[in-house]
Design a protein around this motif. Structure first.
Motif, mmCIF file in Angstrom:
data_model
loop_
_atom_site.group_PDB
_atom_site.id
_atom_site.type_symbol
_atom_site.label_atom_id
_atom_site.label_comp_id
_atom_site.label_asym_id
_atom_site.label_seq_id
_atom_site.Cartn_x
_atom_site.Cartn_y
_atom_site.Cartn_z
ATOM 1 N N LEU A 191 37.533 47.847 40.249
ATOM 2 C CA LEU A 191 36.769 47.402 41.403
ATOM 3 C C LEU A 191 37.173 45.985 41.776
ATOM 4 C CD1 LEU A 191 33.104 48.612 40.719
ATOM 5 C CD2 LEU A 191 34.791 49.630 42.230
ATOM 6 N N VAL A 192 37.618 45.819 43.007
ATOM 7 C CA VAL A 192 37.849 44.484 43.554
ATOM 8 C C VAL A 192 36.675 44.217 44.498
ATOM 9 C CG1 VAL A 192 39.366 42.985 44.865
ATOM 10 C CG2 VAL A 192 40.334 44.764 43.376
ATOM 11 N N LEU A 193 35.733 43.396 44.026
ATOM 12 C CA LEU A 193 34.475 43.210 44.745
ATOM 13 C C LEU A 193 34.599 42.121 45.802
ATOM 14 C CD1 LEU A 193 32.040 43.354 41.718
ATOM 15 C CD2 LEU A 193 32.781 45.228 43.191
ATOM 16 N N HIS A 194 33.592 42.088 46.687
ATOM 17 C CA HIS A 194 33.542 40.998 47.647
ATOM 18 C C HIS A 194 33.282 39.686 46.903
ATOM 19 C CE1 HIS A 194 29.327 40.637 46.897
ATOM 20 N NE2 HIS A 194 29.173 39.763 47.866
ATOM 21 N N ASP A 195 33.569 38.596 47.529
ATOM 22 C CA ASP A 195 33.403 37.299 46.884
ATOM 23 C C ASP A 195 31.925 36.941 46.731
ATOM 24 O OD1 ASP A 195 36.106 37.242 47.082
ATOM 25 O OD2 ASP A 195 36.144 35.935 48.849
ATOM 26 N N PHE A 196 31.633 36.238 45.625
ATOM 27 C CA PHE A 196 30.337 35.573 45.505
ATOM 28 C C PHE A 196 30.430 34.247 46.256
ATOM 29 C CE2 PHE A 196 29.985 38.311 41.771
ATOM 30 C CZ PHE A 196 28.666 38.724 41.863
ATOM 31 N N ILE A 197 29.465 33.996 47.126
ATOM 32 C CA ILE A 197 29.404 32.720 47.838
ATOM 33 C C ILE A 197 28.053 32.090 47.519
ATOM 34 C CG2 ILE A 197 29.499 31.557 50.065
ATOM 35 C CD1 ILE A 197 31.155 33.881 51.109
ATOM 36 N N LEU A 198 28.050 31.018 46.735
ATOM 37 C CA LEU A 198 26.832 30.441 46.193
ATOM 38 C C LEU A 198 26.440 29.157 46.922
ATOM 39 C CD1 LEU A 198 27.545 30.872 42.362
ATOM 40 C CD2 LEU A 198 26.594 32.530 43.990
ATOM 41 N N SER A 249 34.944 26.733 39.921
ATOM 42 C CA SER A 249 35.590 27.018 38.641
ATOM 43 C C SER A 249 34.562 26.994 37.513
ATOM 44 C CB SER A 249 36.684 25.984 38.362
ATOM 45 O OG SER A 249 36.114 24.678 38.278
ATOM 46 N N ASP A 250 34.927 27.621 36.405
ATOM 47 C CA ASP A 250 34.093 27.639 35.194
ATOM 48 C C ASP A 250 32.695 28.194 35.464
ATOM 49 O OD1 ASP A 250 36.040 26.584 33.462
ATOM 50 O OD2 ASP A 250 35.627 24.563 34.216
ATOM 51 N N CYS A 251 32.599 29.142 36.380
ATOM 52 C CA CYS A 251 31.333 29.860 36.600
ATOM 53 C C CYS A 251 31.381 31.135 35.780
ATOM 54 C CB CYS A 251 31.161 30.179 38.083
ATOM 55 S SG CYS A 251 29.659 31.138 38.455
ATOM 56 N N TYR A 252 30.361 31.365 34.982
ATOM 57 C CA TYR A 252 30.317 32.584 34.176
ATOM 58 C C TYR A 252 30.008 33.785 35.065
ATOM 59 C CZ TYR A 252 30.454 29.935 29.829
ATOM 60 O OH TYR A 252 30.846 29.129 28.800
ATOM 61 N N LEU A 253 30.652 34.910 34.765
ATOM 62 C CA LEU A 253 30.360 36.200 35.380
ATOM 63 C C LEU A 253 29.900 37.128 34.269
ATOM 64 C CD1 LEU A 253 30.878 36.368 38.471
ATOM 65 C CD2 LEU A 253 32.453 34.779 37.352
ATOM 66 N N ASP A 254 28.620 37.528 34.314
ATOM 67 C CA ASP A 254 28.037 38.351 33.257
ATOM 68 C C ASP A 254 27.894 39.784 33.732
ATOM 69 O OD1 ASP A 254 27.817 36.072 31.768
ATOM 70 O OD2 ASP A 254 25.719 35.709 32.304
ATOM 71 N N LEU A 255 28.337 40.721 32.900
ATOM 72 C CA LEU A 255 28.155 42.141 33.169
ATOM 73 C C LEU A 255 27.087 42.643 32.209
ATOM 74 C CD1 LEU A 255 29.528 44.057 35.195
ATOM 75 C CD2 LEU A 255 30.957 44.884 33.321
ATOM 76 N N ARG A 274 38.226 37.965 36.431
ATOM 77 C CA ARG A 274 38.544 39.365 36.168
ATOM 78 C C ARG A 274 37.976 39.768 34.821
ATOM 79 N NH1 ARG A 274 41.946 43.012 33.771
ATOM 80 N NH2 ARG A 274 42.549 44.821 35.055
ATOM 81 N N LEU A 275 37.291 40.893 34.808
ATOM 82 C CA LEU A 275 36.771 41.501 33.583
ATOM 83 C C LEU A 275 37.484 42.819 33.390
ATOM 84 C CD1 LEU A 275 32.908 40.906 33.816
ATOM 85 C CD2 LEU A 275 34.314 40.413 31.826
ATOM 86 N N GLY A 276 38.176 42.997 32.266
ATOM 87 C CA GLY A 276 38.890 44.239 32.003
ATOM 88 C C GLY A 276 38.469 44.870 30.689
ATOM 89 N N GLY A 277 38.985 46.073 30.432
ATOM 90 C CA GLY A 277 38.695 46.763 29.180
ATOM 91 C C GLY A 277 37.241 47.175 29.036
ATOM 92 N N ILE A 278 36.614 47.554 30.132
ATOM 93 C CA ILE A 278 35.175 47.865 30.116
ATOM 94 C C ILE A 278 34.982 49.365 29.905
ATOM 95 C CG2 ILE A 278 33.043 47.732 31.430
ATOM 96 C CD1 ILE A 278 34.411 45.511 33.098
ATOM 97 N N ALA A 324 37.827 50.188 32.369
ATOM 98 C CA ALA A 324 37.581 49.812 33.756
ATOM 99 C C ALA A 324 37.747 48.311 33.918
ATOM 100 C CB ALA A 324 36.174 50.242 34.173
ATOM 101 N N ALA A 325 37.823 47.859 35.163
ATOM 102 C CA ALA A 325 38.002 46.432 35.443
ATOM 103 C C ALA A 325 37.239 46.059 36.702
ATOM 104 C CB ALA A 325 39.472 46.084 35.592
ATOM 105 N N VAL A 326 36.751 44.831 36.718
ATOM 106 C CA VAL A 326 36.059 44.284 37.874
ATOM 107 C C VAL A 326 36.645 42.904 38.146
ATOM 108 C CG1 VAL A 326 33.846 43.530 38.821
ATOM 109 C CG2 VAL A 326 33.924 45.524 37.331
ATOM 110 N N SER A 327 36.928 42.587 39.415
ATOM 111 C CA SER A 327 37.502 41.284 39.737
ATOM 112 C C SER A 327 36.995 40.795 41.077
ATOM 113 C CB SER A 327 39.038 41.363 39.752
ATOM 114 O OG SER A 327 39.479 42.256 40.782
#
Length: 377
Positions: free
Chosen positions: A113-120, A36-42, A62-66, A21-24
Motif C-alpha cells: 500500500l502506497v498511502l496518501h501523505d500525512f499532513i500534520l 523527519s523522525d516522526c514515528y509511524l505506528d501500525l 516504509r513498513l515492510g515484512g508485515i 505486506a508493506a505500507v509506505s
C-alpha cells in the motif's frame, strides 16, 4: 528450542520465509516541509503497537515484512504536531483507534500500500490560571481536558497556578480541575462537577478552538465546599450501622453515597454548595426514607417522591440530617435462576439479588444490583 551438546554442532536449520505486506508514504507539515523522525505506528484494534518505523529526512516512511491482518496506522510526532490516524482522523487516544474513527487497513500476504501523505498541523493551545477562594494561585492542581464528553489529556499547574496544554486539534473542548487542597472542583466556567466525564450534563462552558489557535485566559477560581452530617436510627431509637446514604443533586441526579458507622452516623464532605436530597438505602431491610420522613418510593427520583430539599452553603457543616427507619415485614422470596446472572440470597436483609458485578470507571467499586435493576458505579 535448539539444544547444543559439548563438542557437537547443529546444522541445516532452515527458515522458509513468505513475502510480507508493506505500507509506505510521506509525512509533511501543513506549511509543506517534510517532517523527519516522526514515528509511524501500525496497531491492532485494541491499540497495541505491532510494528513501527520513523520518517527519514525527506519525511518518507516504509513498513515492510508485515503479516496479513487488519491494522490501524497512526503518527507519533512526540508532541510536535497534532497526530492523526489514517486517514485524516485526529488521534485522541493511542489505545483506541476504533473509537477515534480510524480507517482499518486490511493487508494480505504480499499487499503493498502506497498511502496518501500525512499532513500534520502544529495545533493550538489552551492556557490559564487556577486560583483559590482568596485568589491565591493553586500550584500542583490537575487540569483535565475533554473533547466533547470524552477525556483526552491532562496537565498540572506550576508554582504560579498557571497551566498550558499544547498541540491541540480544532474542536470543542471542556476543562475541569482536580485539586488536593480541599476545594470544590469545577468545570470551566464556574460550574460544579456532578457527573464525572459528562460536562454537557453539568452545563460546562465549552472552549471552541480553531486550527492552530492559542486560547489564553481560560481561568478557574475554586471555592470551599460544605459537609452534611447526620445519623440513621430505628423508629425505636437504636442506631443502624451499615446503611447506605444516597445524595442527589438539585436536578435529582445521583451524586455520591456514604455508609453509617457503628453508631449509625454518616458524613459526606467537600460537597458543592446548593440544593441536595438525602435518602437511605437499607437494601430492603427497612422502609427507606428521604430526609424528614418522606417515603422513598421511586428509588432514583427524589423530585417525584417529594423529597425535602436541603440547602448547603459554602464553608459550612450541616448537621442533624437524621433519618428514622421502620422494619419491613418478612416476605417469602422465591429464587428463580436466569441465564443472565446468578440469584443470591442475603439473609441479613431477607432479599434476593441478581448480581451484576462490573468494574467501573473508577476501577475500585463493585456493586450488587437488586433484582430487576442494573447499577454500574
Amino acid at each position: 528450542p535448539i539444544e547444543i551438546a559439548d563438542g557437537l554442532s547443529v546444522s541445516n536449520l532452515v527458515f522458509s520465509l513468505e513475502p510480507g505486506a508493506a505500507v509506505s508514504g510521506t509525512v509533511d507539515a501543513w506549511a509543506g516541509e517534510p517532517i523527519s523522525d516522526c514515528y509511524l505506528d501500525l496497531s491492532d484494534a485494541e491499540g497495541r503497537r505491532r510494528f513501527f518505523t520513523r520518517s527519514n529526512s525527506n519525511g518518507v516512511y516504509r513498513l515492510g515484512g508485515i503479516p496479513a491482518g487488519t491494522y490501524y496506522l497512526g503518527t507519533d510526532s512526540t508532541g510536535r504536531y497534532v497526530d492523526e490516524w489514517y486517514v485524516d482522523v485526529v488521534l485522541l487516544t493511542q489505545t483506541n483507534p476504533v473509537a477515534d474513527g480510524a480507517l482499518p487497513l486490511v493487508l494480505g500476504d504480499d499487499t503493498t500500500l502506497v498511502l496518501h501523505d500525512f499532513i500534520l498541523r502544529e495545533g493550538g493551545s489552551i492556557s490559564g490560571t487556577i486560583r483559590g477562594p482568596t485568589l491565591d494561585p493553586l500550584a500542583h492542581c490537575f487540569v483535565d481536558l475533554y473533547r466533547d464528553a470524552r477525556y483526552v489529556d491532562w496537565t498540572v499547574t506550576d508554582s504560579n497556578g498557571v497551566y498550558r496544554i499544547d498541540t491541540l486539534p480544532s474542536g470543542t473542548w471542556y476543562l475541569r480541575t482536580d485539586n488536593a487542597d480541599g476545594l470544590v472542583n469545577e468545570w470551566y466556567r464556574d460550574t460544579y462537577i456532578f457527573h464525572r466525564g459528562q460536562p454537557d450534563q453539568d452545563g460546562a462552558t465549552p472552549v471552541v478552538l480553531s486550527a492552530d489557535e492559542d486560547r489564553e485566559g481560560i481561568d478557574l477560581e475554586l471555592g470551599l465546599g460544605g459537609d452534611i452530617e447526620g445519623s440513621v436510627r430505628t423508629v425505636a431509637g437504636s442506631p443502624l450501622p451499615g446503611i447506605f446514604i444516597d445524595f442527589y443533586d438539585h436536578a435529582g441526579r445521583f451524586y455520591d453515597y456514604a455508609v453509617t458507622d457503628t453508631a449509625g452516623s454518616y458524613h459526606l464532605e467537600l460537597m458543592p454548595p446548593g440544593t441536595w436530597y438525602v435518602g437511605t438505602d437499607s437494601f430492603g431491610a427497612y422502609w427507606d426514607r428521604w430526609f424528614k420522613n418522606v417515603v422513598r418510593d421511586a428509588y432514583d427520583a427524589p423530585l417525584s417522591d417529594g423529597a425535602t430539599p436541603i440547602l448547603l452553603e459554602a464553608a459550612t457543616v450541616l448537621v442533624g440530617i437524621d433519618l428514622a427507619l421502620g422494619l419491613q415485614p418478612e416476605d417469602q422470596v422465591v429464587l428463580v435462576p436466569t441465564h443472565e446472572g446468578i440469584l443470591e440470597w442475603m439473609a441479613e436483609s431477607n432479599q434476593a439479588y441478581q448480581v451484576q458485578r462490573a468494574e467501573g470507571p473508577m476501577r475500585d467499586t463493585w456493586i450488587n444490583a437488586p433484582s430487576g435493576t442494573t447499577e454500574l458505579e
